[in-house]
Design an enzyme around this catalytic site. Structure first.
Site, short mmCIF file in Angstrom:
data_model
loop_
_atom_site.label_atom_id
_atom_site.label_comp_id
_atom_site.label_asym_id
_atom_site.label_seq_id
_atom_site.Cartn_x
_atom_site.Cartn_y
_atom_site.Cartn_z
CG ASP A 168 -0.19 -0.05 2.55
OD1 ASP A 168 1.05 -0.22 2.54
OD2 ASP A 168 -0.83 0.06 3.60
CG HIS A 169 3.41 2.42 3.11
ND1 HIS A 169 2.28 1.81 3.61
CD2 HIS A 169 3.88 3.19 4.14
CE1 HIS A 169 2.09 2.19 4.86
NE2 HIS A 169 3.04 3.02 5.21
CG ASP B 147 1.53 2.07 9.22
OD1 ASP B 147 2.06 2.39 8.14
OD2 ASP B 147 0.75 2.83 9.84
NE ARG C 63 1.74 10.39 12.39
CZ ARG C 63 2.03 9.13 12.71
NH1 ARG C 63 2.78 8.41 11.93
NH2 ARG C 63 1.56 8.59 13.82
CB SER D 182 5.88 7.06 10.92
OG SER D 182 6.17 5.83 10.33
NE ARG E 174 8.88 6.70 7.91
CZ ARG E 174 8.32 7.83 7.52
NH1 ARG E 174 9.04 8.91 7.42
NH2 ARG E 174 7.04 7.89 7.23
#
Length: 758
Positions: A97-98, A162, A452, A649, A651
């Site tokens: 999806d990213h 995520d 966000r 995030s 991340r």
């Protein structure tokens, strides 16, 4: 073989285990339990011996599911290969999806993405097949929406790579965003370790009406709790008002709980969740949930007297709640829409009234109910001959939502006012937006229904100001084209020149009357045996790079480390490890690390992403370049950070890149939860100033030594010797939250090194 689906057999096993574990927990604690307690403690690995002190104990839990998106999924699968396990130990899925970039419109963008990212998709598809994971291909939808539609159920414990994994809390799951190393350990069969969260409740009464939507609940709560107010806490939404909100509305609220720093957010099981489970083809889970209601809600004493069982209670009457708009630059800058025009008119705020682009949808707000209410506003405009006065972009959250709103007409209503439908993917919400430079390179206002809104988040430009509202409010903004417009009080001018007011959107169906259309097939189940599948990574690839274990700690103190960066103010994982155009390199850690600290503000110069090489004296150098120089000289370095360092995030690359480029420690005023955990997992020392004011004592040319590391122990401060360039020294005390087992991660070089005894 691991079953991927959330079958009644899997749910029954979850509830039976919880029942068994909670009998032990109740005996040991002797007190009523909150919903979060029931789900977390019901998933304990060893309930008989587990320490259970909120905010202090580290819980060892057995999650029911792991979900990976395609960006961190690359790193996760590359790390899973290091464990030498043959198959995932728990149900695991990968969601593409990213990487799909918003450019023109959905079909064109998807086609171009498939061509550009084929190498990555092929790797993920083959890795999923080899190791027994399910694979949701490009176009399937955003991970959180697909998990809600396919896998979540009340009291499931889900971890995902995520930060908006808590979306599944809309179905009563305890769903937590984690770094890739956490996910990999669980995939490899180990328990998941997490700090026992604190307890926060939002007690809801009344019922939403008019223009007010579930989105406004979380926008209001964000203003109350702030971006750090939920750190190391689970937010539970309880009270009679909670039962009046749809399952997808609940998911909107829990999704954005990530913006509070919360571990996750949850709702108790109710009839709205049962309705959604049936509409998404999982009605066979409903009788099970109805059989175990005592596991799926707080104990009655807790809901009757919440102040006694939660350390903070926010009370909210939904009947009096107004629509809210938050931003720019932070999701806790909140106000009712009625107060926004005055802020726009106040020149001190430097808000731009003219809106450049409006965007609705995303994982947060693309439900059938959301799209129906936005379509209602669009139809009103159409009846008066109006179209959107600014670009209006629509992101369906999944193929299932896209197919259903196409079948039932909402998509056409949005197109009729010039809405452009993007791919079923994250797109502009995470910076995957190829936006015209002339729009973004100057100060401009965008309004979104996303989650966000940090600077650079959506289009990579610090000049873009993102305000967040509900999809129906954003659709009204699209028609007006100005931020000062309030649809509750203000009028629009129709094509006939007559003024008219938009009516509040009608109450929309929570689920479609004909249930959901599943759309195009986009799921690939793993084979019974994938052991013969070979995973090839071209050593010349720019997209993928095999990972090697980090070297273990050499047993020596870290001495005379230069300060690579002293970051000032808000330092999110987007600042540490920007996304946008860099996303294409996520599977190639070395290339990706060239962006390290690109968005972080240098406290000494005010400049973003640049600093001083104290070995050469050169100033204005890119931070990653300085780090690579220090590493080439065998010099370890340290980063100094401000409050709530690493928010945003999940991340993992924000920890992987500092580890790769020679970092030894990160010392801050305070950490955001996921990032602190990610640093620890990669063998870095995550430390906090005992006195937050000591942040101000660190100078650009200082050398820092961390003393007595061999004797590091839980709760024992670390001594930091600071040598100033003028020859003076001082000693600071640093705190840490390492448990005994986490200190082993540091000594071994990383958490994953425990797998192969390195």
């Amino acid at each position: 073989m691991v079953t991927i689906e959330s079958t009644p057999e899997i749910a029954a096993k979850v509830y039976e285990t919880m029942e068994r574990n909670l009998a032990i927990v109740h005996r040991r604690l002797g007190r009523p339990l909150t919903l979060a307690d029931k789900v977390l403690l019901g998933h304990l690995d060893d309930p008989e011996h587990q320490e259970m002190e909120p905010g202090k104990s580290y819980l060892l839990l057995r999650p029911d599911r792991v979900v990976l998106q395609d960006v961190l999924g690359q790193t996760a699968m590359l790390q899973f290969m290091q464990t030498r396990r043959l198959r995932v130990a728990v149900p695991t899925t990968i969601h593409c999806d990213h990487l799909i970039q918003a450019r023109v419109e959905g079909q064109v963008d998807l086609r171009e993405s498939l061509a550009e990212n084929q190498e990555v998709y092929d790797f993920l598809r083959s890795a999923a097949a080899k190791y027994g994971a399910g694979f949701w291909g490009p176009g399937a939808g955003i991970i959180h929406q697909v998990v809600l539609e396919q896998y979540a159920f009340p009291a499931a414990l889900i971890i995902g790579t995520d930060s908006h994994t808590p979306n599944a809390g809309g179905l009563g799951a305890c769903a937590v965003g984690v770094g890739g190393a956490d996910a990999v350990e669980v995939m490899a069969g180990l328990p998941w370790e997490v700090l026992y969260p604190r307890h926060i409740a939002v007690y809801l009464t009344g019922k939403l009406s008019g223009w007010t939507a579930p989105k406004d609940v979380i926008l209001y709560v964000a203003g109350q709790l702030t971006v750090a107010g939920g750190t190391n806490a689970i937010v539970e939404y309880i009270g009679p008002g909670a039962r009046t909100i749809s399952a997808t509305g609940k998911a909107t609220i829990t999704n954005m709980g990530a913006e509070l720093g919360a571990t996750t957010s949850m709702f108790p099981s109710d009839d709205r969740m049962a309705m959604y489970l049936r509409a998404t083809g999982r009605g066979d889970l409903v009788p099970l949930a109805e059989r175990y209601p005592h596991l799926l809600a707080p104990d009655k004493e807790v809901e009757a007297n919440p102040e006694k069982y939660y350390e903070r209670v926010v009370k909210l009457d939904l009947s009096t709640l107004e629509p809210y708009v938050v931003g720019p630059h932070s999701p806790d800058r909140a106000r009712p829409i009625g107060k926004l025009a005055a802020e726009v008119a106040d020149s001190k705020n430097a808000f731009l009234d003219k809106i450049s682009t409006t965007l609705i949808g995303s994982c947060t707000n693309s439900s059938y109910e959301d799209m129906s209410r936005a379509a209602d506003v669009a139809e009103q405009a159409k009846a008066h001959g109006l179209k959107s006065s600014v670009p209006f972009l629509v992101t369906p959250g999944s193929e299932q939502v896209r197919a259903t709103i196409e079948r039932d007409g909402q998509m056409q209503s949005l197109k009729d006012i010039n809405g452009v439908v993007l791919a079923n993917a994250c797109g502009p919400c995470i910076g995957q937006w190829r936006r015209a430079n002339e729009e973004a390179a100057v100060p401009n206002t965008i309004v979104t229904s996303y989650n966000r809104n940090f600077p650079r988040r959506n289009d990579g430009q610090p000049t873009t100001m993102n305000f967040i509202g509900s999809p129906e409010i954003v659709t009204a903004f699209a028609l007006a084209g100005r931020l000062s417009f309030n649809p509750i009080t203000d009028s629009l001018t129709g094509a006939d020149g007559k003024a008219f007011k938009l009516a509040p959107p009608k109450s929309a169906p929570e689920v479609p009357a004909k249930n959901f259309d599943r759309g195009r097939p986009v799921y690939v189940a793993p084979p019974e045996d994938g052991s013969s599948i070979a995973l090839q990574v071209d050593p010349r690839s720019e997209r993928l790079q095999l990972m090697e274990p980090w070297p273990p700690w050499d047993g020596q103190d870290f001495r005379d480390m230069p300060v690579l960066l002293k970051a000032k103010g808000k330092t999110t994982t987007d600042h540490i490890s920007p996304a946008g155009s860099w996303l294409r390199y996520r599977g190639h850690l070395d290339k990706f690390s060239d962006n390290m600290f690109m968005g972080a503000t240098n406290a000494y110069t005010g400049e973003a992403g640049k600093g001083k090489n104290v070995l050469t004296g050169e100033t204005g150098q890119v931070i990653s370049t300085i780090a690579r120089y220090y590493k080439s000289k065998g010099v370890k370095w340290v980063v100094i950070g401000d409050a709530n360092y690493g928010e945003g995030s999940s991340r993992e690359h924000a920890a992987l890149s500092p580890r790769l480029l020679g970092g030894a420690a990160v010392i801050v005023r305070s950490f955001a939860r996921i990032h602190e955990s990610n640093l620890k997992k990669q063998g870095l020392l995550a430390l906090t100033f005992q006195n937050p004011a000591d942040y101000d004592r660190i100078r650009e040319d200082d050398r820092l030594s961390l003393i007595g590391l061999a004797a590091m122990a839980p709760g024992k401060p670390v001594e930091c010797l600071v040598k100033h360039a003028d020859g003076t020294t001082e000693t600071l005390r640093l705190s840490h939250s390492f448990s005994a087992s986490q200190l082993e991660w540091f000594r071994k070089g990383s958490a994953l090194n425990l797998f192969h005894g390195k």
